[in-house]
Enzyme design. Sequence first.
Site, PDB file in Angstrom:
ATOM      1  N   CYS A  37      61.466  -8.275  20.686  1.00 50.33           N
ATOM      2  CA  CYS A  37      61.652  -9.080  19.481  1.00 50.33           C
ATOM      3  C   CYS A  37      61.880 -10.555  19.817  1.00 50.33           C
ATOM      4  O   CYS A  37      62.846 -10.893  20.502  1.00 50.33           O
ATOM      5  CB  CYS A  37      62.829  -8.535  18.680  1.00 50.33           C
ATOM      6  SG  CYS A  37      63.203  -9.520  17.209  1.00 50.33           S
ATOM      7  N   LYS A  64      68.018   4.117  16.132  1.00 45.11           N
ATOM      8  CA  LYS A  64      69.054   3.096  16.242  1.00 45.11           C
ATOM      9  C   LYS A  64      70.406   3.718  16.575  1.00 45.11           C
ATOM     10  O   LYS A  64      70.775   4.742  16.017  1.00 45.11           O
ATOM     11  CB  LYS A  64      69.137   2.315  14.926  1.00 45.11           C
ATOM     12  CG  LYS A  64      67.847   1.580  14.606  1.00 45.11           C
ATOM     13  CD  LYS A  64      67.845   1.004  13.213  1.00 45.11           C
ATOM     14  CE  LYS A  64      66.502   0.329  12.927  1.00 45.11           C
ATOM     15  NZ  LYS A  64      66.401  -0.170  11.553  1.00 45.11           N
ATOM     16  N   VAL A  77      67.997  -6.224  14.176  1.00 46.95           N
ATOM     17  CA  VAL A  77      68.309  -6.990  15.383  1.00 46.95           C
ATOM     18  C   VAL A  77      67.671  -8.364  15.253  1.00 46.95           C
ATOM     19  O   VAL A  77      66.651  -8.516  14.580  1.00 46.95           O
ATOM     20  CB  VAL A  77      67.798  -6.278  16.648  1.00 46.95           C
ATOM     21  CG1 VAL A  77      68.524  -4.970  16.856  1.00 46.95           C
ATOM     22  CG2 VAL A  77      66.289  -6.043  16.611  1.00 46.95           C
ATOM     23  N   GLU A  89      71.146 -12.433  11.921  1.00 43.53           N
ATOM     24  CA  GLU A  89      70.289 -13.608  11.715  1.00 43.53           C
ATOM     25  C   GLU A  89      70.342 -14.492  12.965  1.00 43.53           C
ATOM     26  O   GLU A  89      71.376 -15.055  13.309  1.00 43.53           O
ATOM     27  CB  GLU A  89      70.667 -14.422  10.470  1.00 43.53           C
ATOM     28  CG  GLU A  89      70.531 -13.668   9.165  1.00 43.53           C
ATOM     29  CD  GLU A  89      69.089 -13.276   8.837  1.00 43.53           C
ATOM     30  OE1 GLU A  89      68.149 -13.854   9.426  1.00 43.53           O
ATOM     31  OE2 GLU A  89      68.900 -12.385   8.006  1.00 43.53           O
ATOM     32  N   SER A  90      69.184 -14.618  13.616  1.00 34.15           N
ATOM     33  CA  SER A  90      69.153 -15.232  14.946  1.00 34.15           C
ATOM     34  C   SER A  90      69.690 -16.666  14.966  1.00 34.15           C
ATOM     35  O   SER A  90      70.468 -17.023  15.861  1.00 34.15           O
ATOM     36  CB  SER A  90      67.728 -15.199  15.509  1.00 34.15           C
ATOM     37  OG  SER A  90      66.827 -15.921  14.693  1.00 34.15           O
TER      38      SER A  90
END
Length: 245
Positions: A37, A64, A77, A89-90
């Site tokens: 990802c 998961k 993720v 939230e990255s």
Amino acid sequence: MGHPDADVHPVATGAAKTVVDRHQEDQDLILYGSWFCPFVQRVWLVLEEKKVPYKWVEVNPYNKPDSLMKINPRGLVPTVEHDGKALYESSVICEFIEDAYPDHQKLLPVDAYDRAYSRLWSDFVSTRIVPAFHRYLQFLPVTDLPGLEEKRQEFLDTLLTFSRAMREPKEGGFFFGGSSPMMVDLIAAPWLQRLWVLDEYKGPFFVPLTTEWKRWNDWANSLSDLKSYYETESDKEPTRKLYKR
């Protein structure tokens, strides 16, 4: 990219597996991530650049772990758990890590305007570059050459706009803000690392070598030389399968 197939490779490979294996002991910060990802890789790069201790927990989207579902019922993720509290939230996570570990390498400028400028262009990456990348990658049919070219040019235009916003290079590096990597560089890095996917699935793709693109190419070369950049990259073959349509 779409959803990864159910037979997605279960763990990181290559250099990335070596880093994952080094981060299996319990720590105050736990990163729940999937090796493939790009949004997870943003967080991963920040942790590696700041040298923050963390534990990596691999998340298979089809299986998961319960520990993730308890703190984030959506199971998305990246998710981080820090002292028993969860965040996702990255971009939010990246800023949290910067704030929570102020004694580690700083990835946001001290000057208020420069910090805002960095955030402005990080947002540009998320709202303009990333969507344009995926519109180009997902465009079908590939026999529609005018439509494909339109999406390619749209993506290239976002990259050029981004490169024009970069500061004048300083001695020692060609990063967005100058001589050292900052948050905005790491926010963008996962998509730079995946440009080869466009070349593979949409026909020849390259960034021009003209004078207009020199700042971009210098930036890309500096970023590619970062230890954290190539150490969080898995082998191409498992990645290739994810993007195959």
